[in-house]
Motif scaffolding. Structure first.
Motif, short mmCIF file in Angstrom:
data_model
loop_
_atom_site.label_atom_id
_atom_site.label_comp_id
_atom_site.label_asym_id
_atom_site.label_seq_id
_atom_site.Cartn_x
_atom_site.Cartn_y
_atom_site.Cartn_z
N UNK A 21 -54.10 -14.55 40.32
CA UNK A 21 -54.67 -14.99 39.04
C UNK A 21 -56.16 -14.68 38.95
N UNK A 22 -56.86 -14.99 40.03
CA UNK A 22 -58.31 -14.76 40.03
C UNK A 22 -58.61 -13.27 39.88
N UNK A 23 -57.81 -12.43 40.54
CA UNK A 23 -58.04 -10.98 40.46
C UNK A 23 -57.79 -10.48 39.03
N UNK A 24 -56.72 -11.05 38.46
CA UNK A 24 -56.38 -10.63 37.09
C UNK A 24 -57.49 -11.02 36.10
N UNK A 25 -58.03 -12.23 36.31
CA UNK A 25 -59.15 -12.67 35.46
C UNK A 25 -60.32 -11.70 35.59
N UNK A 26 -60.60 -11.33 36.83
CA UNK A 26 -61.69 -10.39 37.13
C UNK A 26 -61.46 -9.05 36.42
N UNK A 27 -60.21 -8.56 36.50
CA UNK A 27 -59.88 -7.27 35.87
C UNK A 27 -60.13 -7.35 34.36
N UNK A 28 -59.63 -8.46 33.76
CA UNK A 28 -59.78 -8.58 32.31
C UNK A 28 -61.27 -8.65 31.93
N UNK A 29 -62.01 -9.41 32.76
CA UNK A 29 -63.43 -9.60 32.45
C UNK A 29 -64.19 -8.26 32.46
N UNK A 30 -63.84 -7.39 33.39
CA UNK A 30 -64.59 -6.13 33.52
C UNK A 30 -63.92 -4.97 32.80
N UNK A 31 -62.60 -4.82 33.01
CA UNK A 31 -61.96 -3.60 32.51
C UNK A 31 -61.14 -3.85 31.24
N UNK A 32 -61.04 -5.12 30.82
CA UNK A 32 -60.26 -5.43 29.62
C UNK A 32 -60.82 -4.77 28.36
N UNK A 33 -60.01 -4.78 27.30
CA UNK A 33 -60.40 -4.12 26.05
C UNK A 33 -61.74 -4.62 25.51
N UNK A 34 -61.93 -5.94 25.68
CA UNK A 34 -63.19 -6.52 25.20
C UNK A 34 -64.10 -6.86 26.38
N UNK A 35 -63.86 -6.18 27.50
CA UNK A 35 -64.58 -6.51 28.73
C UNK A 35 -65.97 -5.87 28.80
N UNK A 36 -66.59 -6.11 29.95
CA UNK A 36 -67.98 -5.68 30.16
C UNK A 36 -68.12 -4.15 30.10
N UNK A 37 -67.17 -3.45 30.72
CA UNK A 37 -67.23 -1.99 30.73
C UNK A 37 -67.11 -1.42 29.31
N UNK A 38 -66.18 -2.01 28.54
CA UNK A 38 -66.00 -1.53 27.17
C UNK A 38 -67.30 -1.70 26.38
N UNK A 39 -67.98 -2.80 26.64
CA UNK A 39 -69.28 -3.07 26.00
C UNK A 39 -70.30 -1.98 26.35
N UNK A 40 -70.35 -1.69 27.67
CA UNK A 40 -71.32 -0.69 28.14
C UNK A 40 -71.07 0.67 27.49
N UNK A 41 -69.78 1.04 27.43
CA UNK A 41 -69.46 2.35 26.83
C UNK A 41 -69.88 2.38 25.35
N UNK A 42 -69.71 1.20 24.69
CA UNK A 42 -70.09 1.14 23.28
C UNK A 42 -71.62 1.36 23.13
N UNK A 43 -72.36 0.67 23.98
CA UNK A 43 -73.83 0.82 23.94
C UNK A 43 -74.26 2.23 24.32
N UNK A 44 -73.51 2.78 25.27
CA UNK A 44 -73.80 4.12 25.77
C UNK A 44 -73.85 5.13 24.62
N UNK A 45 -72.91 4.95 23.66
CA UNK A 45 -72.83 5.90 22.53
C UNK A 45 -74.13 5.94 21.71
N UNK A 46 -74.84 4.80 21.68
CA UNK A 46 -76.05 4.71 20.85
C UNK A 46 -77.30 5.31 21.55
N UNK A 47 -77.13 5.61 22.85
CA UNK A 47 -78.32 6.03 23.62
C UNK A 47 -78.86 7.39 23.16
#
Ligand code: DAH
Length: 339
Positions: A21-47
């Protein structure tokens, strides 16, 4: 942004997990659709273009690191659960809920078993019967009160059809089918138009007994019933036969057993008499034999009838009849038997 990525990487590095469960939470937090990585990629486009190369590289590295970390963590948790040392094999298993037979079934089966040992067969008849099998062929005069609307459930459209009020009707069904010698018991449900209370019910169970042969006597009846009582209630039990009346037997009797609770001394269960009534019986009336085409000069017989609830009440000291029909699991769980 670069600093931000470094900070995220550091946090991810620190992360520890012990369960799926903890690992799955971690995955969602970072790699999920609304996760941290998705955020970074979105910001990346504006650079601005000149920052894209370095930042893109870092985000990709971060993503790769997180994916590998998840795989590593999953592997670790899996190994842990595969490890036999992690499972305590000495722990007791989860309890298994076992069912128990209904007290009426236990008593019915016990009655069947006792009479089977004496060579009795088991016979059955319909619960929806006609007047002939329930009353007329059993020598009930036309005006007998048992036929009264108070006691019998008649089928409205045809008062000749009714719910049997006793299993004595099966006697007749057997005599119609088989020539003597007859030795049979008939367990079954019976119906009476009674208000439901602790002492009465509109449905209950009876066992009828019938024995017809040459030279069957009242002494045979008495000995058979004594055997039954001793098998059912123990060898110390005593029986008493009191004269009574039933249209289908002559002479007729009611049988009492010595009170099992006070041992015959007198208590509130036996109403201080020392005796408990248990069944009706008698010698089959010659009229009944003749109605059923059995030669009453050649053959005699005895019959008896008992209520299964009544025997169960005496055996288990459960005095409220309604308990047998409510199917409250707390009541039913108290009975267990090999039957
Ligand atoms: N049929 C009777 C009743 O329901 C019980 C009974 C009495 C049956 C005497 C018999 C008998 O066979 O001989 O109350």
């Amino acid at each position: 942004m670069l600093q931000n990525i470094d900070r995220i990487l550091e946090e991810a590095r620190q992360f520890k997990a012990e369960t799926w469960d903890e690992i799955e939470q971690f995955r969602i937090q970072y790699l999920g659709k609304k996760g941290i990585l998705a955020d970074l990629f979105r910001n990346f486009k504006e650079l601005p273009l000149e920052h894209k190369k370095e930042t893109g590289q870092k985000i990709n590295d971060l993503k790769q690191f997180i994916s590998e970390k998840i795989e590593f963590l999953l592997e670790a948790v899996k190994e842990e659960s595969d490890d036999p040392a992690a499972t305590d094999l000495t722990l007791p298993g989860p309890p298994v809920q076992s069912g128990a037979r209904h007290p009426i079934s236990i008593v019915r089966n016990e009655i069947i078993s006792i009479f089977s040992r004496l060579g009795y067969t088991i016979s059955e008849g319909p619960e929806i019967e006609d007047d002939w099998h329930v009353f007329s062929s059993l020598n009930f005069p036309p005006e007998h009160p048992a036929r009264d609307m108070q006691d019998t459930f008649f089928i409205e459209k045809n008062p000749d059809i009714l719910l049997r009020t006793h299993t004595s009707s099966v006697q007749v069904r057997v005599m119609e089918k088989e020539p003597p010698p007859i030795r049979t018991i008939s367990p079954g449900r019976v119906f009476r138009n009674e208000a439901i209370s602790a002492r009465a019910h509109c449905i209950f169970h009876q066992v009828e007994g019938l024995y017809i042969d040459e030279n069957v006597s009242f002494a045979d009846l008495k000995q058979t019933l004594l055997f039954f009582a001793q098998e059912m209630f123990g060898n110390e039990v005593e029986i008493r036969l009191r004269p009574s009346y039933f249209p289908f037997t002559e002479p007729s009797a009611e049988m009492d057993i010595s009170c099992q609770i006070c041992g015959g001394k007198g208590c509130n269960v036996c109403k201080y008499t020392g005796w408990l009534e248990i069944l009706g019986c008698g010698m089959v009336d010659p009229n009944v034999l003749e109605f059923n085409h059995i030669d009453s000069d050649k053959y005699t017989g005895f019959a008896f009838g008992m209520g299964i609830e009544r025997v169960a009440m005496l055996k288990y000291q459960v005095k409220d009849l309604r308990l047998y029909f409510e199917n409250d699991i707390r009541f039913l769980e108290q009975f267990s038997a090999a039957w």
